[in-house]
Every structure is written in structure tokens, then in C-alpha cells.
Design a protein around this motif. Sequence first.
Motif, PDB file in Angstrom:
ATOM      1  N   SER A  13       0.834  -1.207   0.000  1.00 19.53           N
ATOM      2  CA  SER A  13       0.000   0.000   0.000  1.00 19.53           C
ATOM      3  C   SER A  13       0.864   1.251   0.000  1.00 19.53           C
ATOM      4  O   SER A  13       0.604   2.198  -0.771  1.00 19.53           O
ATOM      5  CB  SER A  13      -0.916   0.002   1.228  1.00 19.53           C
ATOM      6  N   ARG A  16       2.305   1.599  -3.434  1.00 20.86           N
ATOM      7  CA  ARG A  16       1.333   2.090  -4.417  1.00 20.86           C
ATOM      8  C   ARG A  16       1.129   3.587  -4.243  1.00 20.86           C
ATOM      9  O   ARG A  16       1.057   4.331  -5.246  1.00 20.86           O
ATOM     10  CB  ARG A  16       0.003   1.360  -4.290  1.00 20.86           C
ATOM     11  N   CYS A  17       1.029   4.024  -3.022  1.00 14.95           N
ATOM     12  CA  CYS A  17       0.834   5.461  -2.775  1.00 14.95           C
ATOM     13  C   CYS A  17       2.030   6.285  -3.232  1.00 14.95           C
ATOM     14  O   CYS A  17       1.878   7.457  -3.599  1.00 14.95           O
ATOM     15  CB  CYS A  17       0.548   5.706  -1.292  1.00 14.95           C
ATOM     16  N   PRO A  28      -1.062  -8.269  -0.965  1.00 15.13           N
ATOM     17  CA  PRO A  28      -1.752  -7.265  -1.789  1.00 15.13           C
ATOM     18  C   PRO A  28      -1.948  -5.948  -1.047  1.00 15.13           C
ATOM     19  O   PRO A  28      -2.129  -5.918   0.179  1.00 15.13           O
ATOM     20  CB  PRO A  28      -3.100  -7.923  -2.091  1.00 15.13           C
ATOM     21  N   ALA A  29      -1.895  -4.852  -1.812  1.00 20.14           N
ATOM     22  CA  ALA A  29      -2.170  -3.538  -1.247  1.00 20.14           C
ATOM     23  C   ALA A  29      -3.610  -3.473  -0.748  1.00 20.14           C
ATOM     24  O   ALA A  29      -4.489  -4.202  -1.216  1.00 20.14           O
ATOM     25  CB  ALA A  29      -1.916  -2.457  -2.291  1.00 20.14           C
ATOM     26  N   LEU A  30      -3.838  -2.600   0.216  1.00 21.03           N
ATOM     27  CA  LEU A  30      -5.150  -2.447   0.838  1.00 21.03           C
ATOM     28  C   LEU A  30      -5.906  -1.304   0.172  1.00 21.03           C
ATOM     29  O   LEU A  30      -5.523  -0.136   0.275  1.00 21.03           O
ATOM     30  CB  LEU A  30      -4.993  -2.169   2.333  1.00 21.03           C
ATOM     31  N   ASP A  31      -6.992  -1.646  -0.501  1.00 17.22           N
ATOM     32  CA  ASP A  31      -7.797  -0.624  -1.151  1.00 17.22           C
ATOM     33  C   ASP A  31      -8.351   0.371  -0.133  1.00 17.22           C
ATOM     34  O   ASP A  31      -8.500   1.556  -0.440  1.00 17.22           O
ATOM     35  CB  ASP A  31      -8.937  -1.285  -1.925  1.00 17.22           C
ATOM     36  N   ALA A  32      -8.607  -0.093   1.084  1.00 20.41           N
ATOM     37  CA  ALA A  32      -9.149   0.780   2.121  1.00 20.41           C
ATOM     38  C   ALA A  32      -8.177   1.887   2.495  1.00 20.41           C
ATOM     39  O   ALA A  32      -8.585   2.927   3.028  1.00 20.41           O
ATOM     40  CB  ALA A  32      -9.500  -0.038   3.366  1.00 20.41           C
ATOM     41  N   CYS A  34      -5.357   2.807   0.073  1.00 17.60           N
ATOM     42  CA  CYS A  34      -4.922   3.461  -1.169  1.00 17.60           C
ATOM     43  C   CYS A  34      -6.013   4.335  -1.784  1.00 17.60           C
ATOM     44  O   CYS A  34      -5.725   5.423  -2.310  1.00 17.60           O
ATOM     45  CB  CYS A  34      -4.461   2.417  -2.172  1.00 17.60           C
ATOM     46  N   ARG A  35      -7.252   3.874  -1.738  1.00 16.95           N
ATOM     47  CA  ARG A  35      -8.330   4.624  -2.382  1.00 16.95           C
ATOM     48  C   ARG A  35      -8.491   6.029  -1.779  1.00 16.95           C
ATOM     49  O   ARG A  35      -8.472   7.023  -2.528  1.00 16.95           O
ATOM     50  CB  ARG A  35      -9.647   3.846  -2.307  1.00 16.95           C
TER      51      ARG A  35
END
Length: 267
Positions: A13, A16-17, A28-32, A34-35
Motif C-alpha cells: 500500500s 502504491r501510494c 496485496p495492497a489495501l484498497d481501504a 490506497c483509495r
Amino acid sequence: MFNTLPLTGLAASWCRCMDVPPPSSAGPALDALCRPVLAGRTSCDRLLIYNPDALGMWLCQKYAGDFAPVRAWAPIELELATVMPAVTPVCFASMYTGARPQVHGIQKYEKPVVKTPTLFDALSAAGKRTALVAVQDSSLAVIFGGRKIDYHILPDDGAVVEKALELIGEDRYDCIVCYNQDYDDAIHDTVPESADSLAAMRRHIADFDRLAARAKSCWSAHDTLLCFAPDHGTHIDETGHGNHGDYIPEDINILHFYGVLAKEAGR
């Protein structure tokens, strides 16, 4: 009841940021995370991670008023489950590699240098400059040795925070990690809600407030991701002192806080 979002999602995460490839063994990255961080932007170009040791979710909830300064800077809250055993080197190895203990190799309280790729390696490979500021002989100071980063290893929490403030002011690092341990030390000497322990908790909150304010002042030309990221919680064991490492919600459930300092217009 145990939290379900895994600690092992943080390394990917954060990558990705920051728009860099994650460590090869990371979950896996955490959508909670990154979003909301990336809403309206493609990436952040600065990362400030504050790691206070042993502040469990129950503590953050019970003393919610004390955590108001943290929430003011970092209003995105993530209820995470740490790994077992919930002890400092195991948890931080999983946090920064994104891998389970069986993969990164630290499965008990010991401090070997982690060989599995980490956030630090990912940032270095992408040309990002990182500073790790930690207390001498602490897990963070030891297990992530040998990386292409700058190490600032100091005798106590106060010196660590002052150095981190200095480094933020220099405005030359893309990522600064700051580790503090006074609360964890206090709970082992006393109990999680002793006067000494709560004073340490409040120092950690105040120090994050200072670090975030310095970043807002000195990193105004950057989109900065702020992270308040404990490793595990704590409970009172059969000796009557604070401890951790058990598979119980008090130790496993942690609450992280995230926020973005947006680059000032025209910078």
C-alpha cells in the motif's frame, strides 16, 4: 472479535501510494488505504511513518480524546490485524516486508537482519531517499540493517524525535521512518494504563503532532502521506505486568491513522 485487514498489506500500500513497485514477497495492497489517499492524485511523493510501539486499538478507542491530535492530521483509520506472535521484531518485519513471518523468517522474539525485500529496498530501487530514525538496539534499528538508506540510531525516544524533526526540516528525504518505544517500555515495567504508560502514550501523540506540523511547514512543495503506525497491542499477563504476544484481540487488533498533506498551490 479480531480485525480482518492484514498488517501484511501495508508495504504494498505504501509503495502504491508512492508509485513504486512493491517488495516481491508483499501481500496485496489495501484498497481501504490506497483509495482515500490517492483520491484526486496519482501518487504521493513524500512518506512520513511514525511507529509508536505497542499502542493497541483498544487503547486508541478507550482514550479517544487523547488521540484527537492524531486524527486531526490523519483522519483515515484502518483497523488492522497484526501477525503472530505479536512481538515487536515479528510485527515490524511483516509491516515492512509485507510478508508473513514464515516467509521473512522472524517467528519469535529475535533480531536477525531480514533478508526478504522490504519497503526500504523498494524505495531505494526507485531512486527514493530514505532515513530510518530509531532507538539504539531496537528491532527497527537492527533487523533492517544493510539497506541503501541513511540510519540515525540514537539513545532514546527524545533524541529520535529531535533528529526526525531536523531531517524533515532539511527537506532532502522522500521517506522518513521514526520509531519510539517509551510506551512499550512502560507497560513491561508497570501495566498498560499506569500513570507512566499513559504519560508515554501522550508523549507519542504529541511527538506525532510535532512531526506532522514540521512536515506541513517544510514539505509544502510535496504531497505527503502521514502514517501513525503501531505494531501490536498489549494486555496484563499472569505476572501483573503489561505484555504482548498472545492471540487475543488486545494484542492482535491495532488501529492505524493516515492522512495526506496536499502540496500547496503554485509549488
